[in-house]
Scaffold this motif. Structure first.
Motif, PDB file in Angstrom:
ATOM      1  N   SER A 406       0.845  -1.198   0.000  1.00  0.00           N
ATOM      2  CA  SER A 406       0.000   0.000   0.000  1.00  0.00           C
ATOM      3  C   SER A 406       0.883   1.252   0.000  1.00  0.00           C
ATOM      4  O   SER A 406       1.839   1.347   0.781  1.00  0.00           O
ATOM      5  N   ARG A 407       0.549   2.172  -0.892  1.00  0.00           N
ATOM      6  CA  ARG A 407       1.358   3.394  -1.013  1.00  0.00           C
ATOM      7  C   ARG A 407       1.446   4.120   0.320  1.00  0.00           C
ATOM      8  O   ARG A 407       2.483   4.621   0.722  1.00  0.00           O
ATOM      9  N   LYS A 408       0.304   4.186   0.999  1.00  0.00           N
ATOM     10  CA  LYS A 408       0.244   4.964   2.240  1.00  0.00           C
ATOM     11  C   LYS A 408       1.217   4.404   3.266  1.00  0.00           C
ATOM     12  O   LYS A 408       2.001   5.144   3.857  1.00  0.00           O
ATOM     13  N   SER A 409       1.162   3.068   3.446  1.00  0.00           N
ATOM     14  CA  SER A 409       2.002   2.497   4.499  1.00  0.00           C
ATOM     15  C   SER A 409       3.481   2.595   4.109  1.00  0.00           C
ATOM     16  O   SER A 409       4.344   2.800   4.947  1.00  0.00           O
ATOM     17  N   LEU A 410       3.738   2.492   2.801  1.00  0.00           N
ATOM     18  CA  LEU A 410       5.124   2.615   2.323  1.00  0.00           C
ATOM     19  C   LEU A 410       5.668   4.006   2.650  1.00  0.00           C
ATOM     20  O   LEU A 410       6.760   4.172   3.195  1.00  0.00           O
ATOM     21  N   ARG A 411       4.853   5.011   2.351  1.00  0.00           N
ATOM     22  CA  ARG A 411       5.302   6.395   2.558  1.00  0.00           C
ATOM     23  C   ARG A 411       5.450   6.731   4.035  1.00  0.00           C
ATOM     24  O   ARG A 411       6.203   7.636   4.391  1.00  0.00           O
ATOM     25  N   MET A 412       4.694   5.995   4.883  1.00  0.00           N
ATOM     26  CA  MET A 412       4.836   6.228   6.323  1.00  0.00           C
ATOM     27  C   MET A 412       6.249   5.872   6.775  1.00  0.00           C
ATOM     28  O   MET A 412       6.738   6.385   7.767  1.00  0.00           O
ATOM     29  N   ARG A 413       6.882   4.939   6.048  1.00  0.00           N
ATOM     30  CA  ARG A 413       8.191   4.455   6.486  1.00  0.00           C
ATOM     31  C   ARG A 413       9.360   5.117   5.751  1.00  0.00           C
ATOM     32  O   ARG A 413      10.502   4.750   5.941  1.00  0.00           O
ATOM     33  N   ILE A 414       9.036   6.014   4.800  1.00  0.00           N
ATOM     34  CA  ILE A 414      10.100   6.692   4.052  1.00  0.00           C
ATOM     35  C   ILE A 414      10.072   8.181   4.382  1.00  0.00           C
ATOM     36  O   ILE A 414       9.013   8.803   4.367  1.00  0.00           O
ATOM     37  N   GLY A 415      11.233   8.726   4.700  1.00  0.00           N
ATOM     38  CA  GLY A 415      11.313  10.167   4.951  1.00  0.00           C
ATOM     39  C   GLY A 415      11.785  10.850   3.672  1.00  0.00           C
ATOM     40  O   GLY A 415      12.737  10.394   3.052  1.00  0.00           O
ATOM     41  N   TYR A 416      11.094  11.887   3.275  1.00  0.00           N
ATOM     42  CA  TYR A 416      11.478  12.560   2.034  1.00  0.00           C
ATOM     43  C   TYR A 416      11.751  14.023   2.339  1.00  0.00           C
ATOM     44  O   TYR A 416      10.890  14.734   2.856  1.00  0.00           O
ATOM     45  N   VAL A 417      12.944  14.448   2.027  1.00  0.00           N
ATOM     46  CA  VAL A 417      13.283  15.857   2.219  1.00  0.00           C
ATOM     47  C   VAL A 417      13.484  16.469   0.838  1.00  0.00           C
ATOM     48  O   VAL A 417      14.535  16.287   0.218  1.00  0.00           O
ATOM     49  N   PRO A 418      12.472  17.151   0.312  1.00  0.00           N
ATOM     50  CA  PRO A 418      12.612  17.700  -1.037  1.00  0.00           C
ATOM     51  C   PRO A 418      13.511  18.930  -1.051  1.00  0.00           C
ATOM     52  O   PRO A 418      13.840  19.472   0.007  1.00  0.00           O
ATOM     53  N   GLN A 419      13.897  19.321  -2.243  1.00  0.00           N
ATOM     54  CA  GLN A 419      14.809  20.452  -2.346  1.00  0.00           C
ATOM     55  C   GLN A 419      14.139  21.739  -1.858  1.00  0.00           C
ATOM     56  O   GLN A 419      14.761  22.551  -1.196  1.00  0.00           O
ATOM     57  N   GLU A 420      12.877  21.874  -2.203  1.00  0.00           N
ATOM     58  CA  GLU A 420      12.164  23.063  -1.743  1.00  0.00           C
ATOM     59  C   GLU A 420      11.162  22.652  -0.687  1.00  0.00           C
ATOM     60  O   GLU A 420      10.353  21.771  -0.895  1.00  0.00           O
ATOM     61  N   THR A 421      11.240  23.313   0.472  1.00  0.00           N
ATOM     62  CA  THR A 421      10.372  22.922   1.578  1.00  0.00           C
ATOM     63  C   THR A 421       9.076  23.706   1.512  1.00  0.00           C
ATOM     64  O   THR A 421       9.092  24.924   1.389  1.00  0.00           O
ATOM     65  N   TYR A 422       7.988  22.988   1.607  1.00  0.00           N
ATOM     66  CA  TYR A 422       6.705  23.684   1.652  1.00  0.00           C
ATOM     67  C   TYR A 422       6.285  23.845   3.101  1.00  0.00           C
ATOM     68  O   TYR A 422       6.226  22.868   3.852  1.00  0.00           O
ATOM     69  N   LEU A 423       6.048  25.086   3.497  1.00  0.00           N
ATOM     70  CA  LEU A 423       5.563  25.309   4.866  1.00  0.00           C
ATOM     71  C   LEU A 423       4.053  25.529   4.819  1.00  0.00           C
ATOM     72  O   LEU A 423       3.570  26.386   4.087  1.00  0.00           O
ATOM     73  N   PHE A 424       3.323  24.733   5.593  1.00  0.00           N
ATOM     74  CA  PHE A 424       1.869  24.881   5.635  1.00  0.00           C
ATOM     75  C   PHE A 424       1.508  26.067   6.517  1.00  0.00           C
ATOM     76  O   PHE A 424       2.284  26.436   7.411  1.00  0.00           O
ATOM     77  N   PRO A 425       0.314  26.636   6.329  1.00  0.00           N
ATOM     78  CA  PRO A 425      -0.106  27.707   7.245  1.00  0.00           C
ATOM     79  C   PRO A 425      -0.133  27.156   8.672  1.00  0.00           C
ATOM     80  O   PRO A 425      -0.528  26.013   8.879  1.00  0.00           O
ATOM     81  N   GLY A 426       0.307  27.952   9.629  1.00  0.00           N
ATOM     82  CA  GLY A 426       0.396  27.482  11.023  1.00  0.00           C
ATOM     83  C   GLY A 426       1.778  27.850  11.546  1.00  0.00           C
ATOM     84  O   GLY A 426       2.538  28.545  10.870  1.00  0.00           O
ATOM     85  N   THR A 427       2.097  27.369  12.737  1.00  0.00           N
ATOM     86  CA  THR A 427       3.395  27.729  13.308  1.00  0.00           C
ATOM     87  C   THR A 427       4.474  26.751  12.827  1.00  0.00           C
ATOM     88  O   THR A 427       4.159  25.720  12.221  1.00  0.00           O
ATOM     89  N   ILE A 428       5.714  27.100  13.155  1.00  0.00           N
ATOM     90  CA  ILE A 428       6.819  26.207  12.827  1.00  0.00           C
ATOM     91  C   ILE A 428       6.630  24.872  13.564  1.00  0.00           C
ATOM     92  O   ILE A 428       6.843  23.800  13.008  1.00  0.00           O
ATOM     93  N   MET A 429       6.155  24.984  14.810  1.00  0.00           N
ATOM     94  CA  MET A 429       5.895  23.770  15.603  1.00  0.00           C
ATOM     95  C   MET A 429       4.899  22.872  14.863  1.00  0.00           C
ATOM     96  O   MET A 429       5.142  21.680  14.675  1.00  0.00           O
ATOM     97  N   ASP A 430       3.777  23.473  14.415  1.00  0.00           N
ATOM     98  CA  ASP A 430       2.771  22.690  13.669  1.00  0.00           C
ATOM     99  C   ASP A 430       3.396  22.048  12.445  1.00  0.00           C
ATOM    100  O   ASP A 430       3.097  20.909  12.092  1.00  0.00           O
ATOM    101  N   ASN A 431       4.258  22.827  11.796  1.00  0.00           N
ATOM    102  CA  ASN A 431       4.856  22.349  10.559  1.00  0.00           C
ATOM    103  C   ASN A 431       5.770  21.149  10.757  1.00  0.00           C
ATOM    104  O   ASN A 431       5.918  20.335   9.854  1.00  0.00           O
TER     105      ASN A 431
END
Ligand SMILES: Nc1ncnc2c1ncn2[C@@H]1O[C@H](COP(=O)(O)OP(=O)(O)OP(=O)(O)O)[C@@H](O)[C@H]1O
Length: 580
Positions: A406-431
Motif C-alpha cells: 500500500s502506497r500509504k504504508s510505504l510512505r509512512m516508512r520513508i522520509g522525504y526531504v525535497p529540495q524546496e520545503t513547503y511550509l503549511f499555514p500554522g506555526t513552525i511547531m505545527d509544521n
C-alpha cells in the motif's frame, strides 16, 4: 439544450435531490408565496365590487383583515423561501466542493500535469458558485416565477378572457427588453468583474515580482499597466450603470403599457357594464406582476449556458480516473533494502526518462545519485516514494514488488526531504508536528536539538510559535530545509531520501544542513540526490545517472581514482563550472 447538457443537468438534479426535506420546505413556501401573491388583487376586486360600490361597509373590515393576512403570508413565505433556498443551495455547494477537494487529494500526480493550481481553485470555488447561483437558486427561483406567471394568467382567465388577452399584449415587449437589455447588463457586469480581476492580478504580480521590477527599473511600466486596468474597470462599471439605468425603467414602461391598455379597455368594458370595476382594478394589479418573473426566467435562460459549462468542468474533475491506488498490503516497517529491476519510466508516452535502471541498495547503506540536471535523479526518488509506478520493470522493497504494498504504508516508512520545503499555514511547531501527529512539543524540541536546528529556530521572532508565513519570508532555502529535516527525523523513517539544496546555501547554513543530514542518515538506508558533490564523501556508493541510465557506480574514492564520469563531474564543479 442538447442531449449532453440535458444529461449533465439530470445528473446534477439527481445528486442535488438528496436533501429532500429542505427542498420540500422550499417548494411549499414557493407555492404558498405564489398563491398569496395572487390572492391580494382578487380580494381587492371582491372588496370593491361586493362591498365598496354597493355601500356595504359592514364586512369591509373582514376583507381588509384578509387582505392584510395575504400580505403577511407573502412576507412569511418569501422569508422561508429565501432562507431555505440558501440552506439547500449551500448544502449542495458544500457537498460538491468537498467531493472536488477529496478528488484533488486522492488524485495521482499525472492528474496535476493537466490541471494547474489556479484552474483547480477556479473549478472548486467559482464554478461551483455559478452552479449554485444558476442551477440551485436560479432554477428554484425560476420555478417560483413560472408558477407566479401561470397563476396570474389562470386567475386573470377566471376573471375575464378579453382583459386577459389585452393584458398579455405587452408580455412579448417585456421579454424582448429583458432579453436584449438584461443580457447586455449581465454581460457588462461580467466584464466589470473580469476587469477587477485584472487589477488584482497586476497588484499581485507587482508585489511578487517587486525585486525584478526594481532591478529592471520597470516601475513605470507596471504603473502604466495598473492605471490602464483601472481605467478599463471604470469604463466597464459605467457601461453597467448605463444598462442598469436603461433596463428597469424600460421594463416598468413595458409593464405600465399593459396597465394603460387595461385601464382604457377595462374602463370601456366597465362602462358598458360587461365587467365590474373591481375586476378592472384586479387586472391593473395583475398586469404589474409580470415584470419580475419574466426578468427572472429570461435571465435564467441567459445564464444557463455558463452554468452548464461550469457543471461540465466540475464533472470533468469528479469523473477523472487518475486516482491514487491505495490498495495493497500494509507494511509496519521496512528492512531498508531497495532494488530497481530493469526499470523503465516515462511521464509522457513514448519519451522514456529512465531506461532500464538496475540498482540494488542494501539495508542501511548510503547512496548518492549524481548527474547533470534532467538526468533522472528526482524521477528515481519519485519511483521509490511510489508517486509513480514504473512503466516497465519493478521497484522492490525487501524483495517485494512495490505494486503489492500500500502506497500509504510505504510512505509512512520513508522520509522525504525535497529540495524546496513547503511550509503549511500554522506555526513552525505545527509544521514539524505534521510528520508525526502522535509526537509532543517536547519531542519536536528534542529532535531539533539533536539535529542542531533548535538554536536557529529560537532565533526566530516567536521561536517555535513563529507563523510559517512570517518565517517563510525570514528563512533561506537552507534554513527551510533544516525544518524539513526535523520533520523527517520526527517521523523516524526506515529509509530516507534527501534532495539536498546545498548549492543555494551560505557556508554557515551549509554546515548545519550537512550535519543534520548526516545525523538523519545514521542507521537508515539513505539516498541523497547530490547537487554539491562534496557531500558524496560521506556516502558508501555513488551512482552516476546520465540521460536516464546508470553510467557509472562505485565508492566515491574508487570512482575519483578511475577518473571517469564522476571524476569529470567532480572536477568541473570544483573548477566552478555550472552543474545544475
Ligand atoms: N512531471 C513531469 N512530467 C514530464 N516530464 C518530466 C516531469 N518531471 C520530470 N520530467 C522530465 O524528466 C526528465 C528527468 O527529470 P528529473 O527531475 O528526474 O531530473 P533530475 O536529474 O532530478 O534533474 P534536477 O537535478 O534538475 O532535479 C527531465 O527531462 C524532465 O524534463
Amino acid at each position: 439544450m442538447n442531449e449532453s447538457s440535458l444529461s449533465l443537468v439530470t445528473r446534477f438534479v439527481r445528486e442535488a435531490l438528496s436533501e429532500r426535506k429542505t427542498l420540500a420546505i422550499v417548494v411549499a413556501s414557493t407555492v404558498g408565496s405564489a398563491l398569496a401573491n395572487l390572492a391580494s388583487p382578487y380580494l381587492l376586486s371582491v372588496a370593491i365590487d361586493r362591498y365598496i360600490l354597493p355601500g356595504r361597509y359592514g364586512k369591509l373590515g373582514l376583507i381588509a383583515a384578509l387582505y392584510l393576512l395575504t400580505l403577511v403570508a407573502q412576507w412569511f413565505f418569501m422569508v422561508l423561501q429565501t432562507y431555505y433556498t440558501e440552506v439547500f443551495g449551500q448544502g449542495v455547494l458544500r457537498r460538491l466542493r468537498s467531493r472536488l477537494h477529496e478528488k484533488v487529494l486522492s488524485a495521482n500526480l499525472d492528474f496535476f500535469k493537466e490541471k494547474s493550481a489556479g484552474d483547480l481553485v477556479s473549478r472548486i470555488i467559482n464554478d461551483t458558485g455559478v452552479v449554485n447561483d444558476v442551477l440551485v437558486s436560479g432554477l428554484l427561483g425560476g420555478l417560483g416565477s413560472l408558477l407566479s406567471l401561470v397563476g396570474v394568467i389562470v386567475a386573470m382567465l377566471i376573471l375575464d378572457l378579453r382583459l386577459t388577452l389585452v393584458t398579455l399584449t405587452s408580455v412579448p415587449l417585456m421579454v424582448a427588453v429583458a432579453y436584449y437589455f438584461g443580457g447586455k447588463m449581465r454581460k457588462a457586469h461580467l466584464e466589470a468583474r473580469t476587469k477587477i480581476a485584472r487589477i488584482s492580478s497586476v497588484v499581485e504580480e507587482s508585489v511578487a515580482g517587486i525585486e525584478t521590477i526594481r532591478a529592471f527599473g520597470k516601475e513605470g511600466h507596471v504603473e502604466k499597466e495598473f492605471s490602464e486596468a483601472s481605467r478599463e474597470t471604470i469604463k466597464a462599471y459605467l457601461r453597467v450603470a448605463v444598462y442598469m439605468g436603461l433596463f428597469w425603467p424600460l421594463m416598468n414602461i413595458a409593464s405600465l403599457l399593459s396597465v394603460v391598455v387595461v385601464i382604457a379597455y377595462g374602463g370601456y368594458l366597465a362602462h358598458q357594464g360587461s365587467v365590474s370595476i373591481g375586476v378592472v382594478v384586479a387586472f391593473i394589479q395583475y398586469a404589474q406582476r409580470f415584470r419580475g418573473p419574466i426578468n427572472e426566467v429570461v435571465s435564467l435562460y441567459d445564464s444557463l449556458q455558463s452554468a452548464l459549462a461550469a457543471l461540465e468542468r466540475i464533472y470533468e474533475v469528479l469523473d477523472d480516473e487518475l486516482v491514487e491506488d491505495y490498495s495493497g498490503k500494509t507494511v509496519e516497517k521496512l528492512g531498508g533494502e531497495i532494488e530497481f529491476r530493469n526499470v523503465w519510466f516515462e511521464y509522457e508516452k513514448g519519451r522514456p526518462v529512465l531506461k532500464g535502471i538496475n540498482l540494488s541498495i542494501s539495508s542501511g547503506s548510503r547512496v548518492a545519485l549524481v548527474g547533470r540536471t534532467g538526468a533522472g535523479k528526482t524521477t528515481i526518488a519519485n519511483l521509490i516514494m511510489r508517486f509513480y509506478d514504473p512503466t516497465e520493470g519493478s521497484v522492490l522493497y525487501d524483495g517485494t514488488d512495490g505494486r503489492e504494498i500500500s502506497r500509504k504504508s510505504l510512505r509512512m516508512r520513508i522520509g522525504y526531504v525535497p529540495q524546496e520545503t513547503y511550509l503549511f499555514p500554522g506555526t513552525i511547531m505545527d509544521n514539524i508536528l505534521i510528520a508525526n501527529p502522535k509526537a509532543s512539543g517536547d519531542d519536536v524540541v528534542r529532535v531539533c536539538r539533536e539535529l542542531g536546528v533548535h538554536d536557529f529556530i529560537m532565533r526566530l521572532p516567536q521561536g517555535y510559535e513563529t507563523q510559517a508565513g512570517e518565517a517563510g519570508k525570514l528563512l533561506s532555502v537552507g534554513e527551510k530545509q533544516l525544518i524539513s529535516l526535523a520533520r523527517a527525523m520526527l517521523k523516524d523513517p526506515d529509509v530516507i531520501i534527501l534532495d539536498e539544496a546545498l548549492s543555494s546555501v551560505d557556508p554557515k547554513t551549509e554546515r548545519l544542513v550537512q550535519d543534520a543530514m548526516l545525523k538523519l542518515m545514521e542507521g537508515r538506508t539513505s539516498i541523497i540526490i547530490a547537487h554539491r558533490l562534496g557531500i558524496t564523501r560521506f556516502v558508501d556508493r555513488v551512482i552516476v545517472v546520465e540521460d536516464g541510465e546508470i553510467v557509472e557506480e562505485g565508492p566515491p574514492e574508487a570512482l575519483l581514482e578511475r577518473k571517469g564520469r564522476f571524476y569529470r563531474l567532480y572536477t568541473s564543479q570544483l573548477s566552478g563550472a555550472e552543474m545544475d
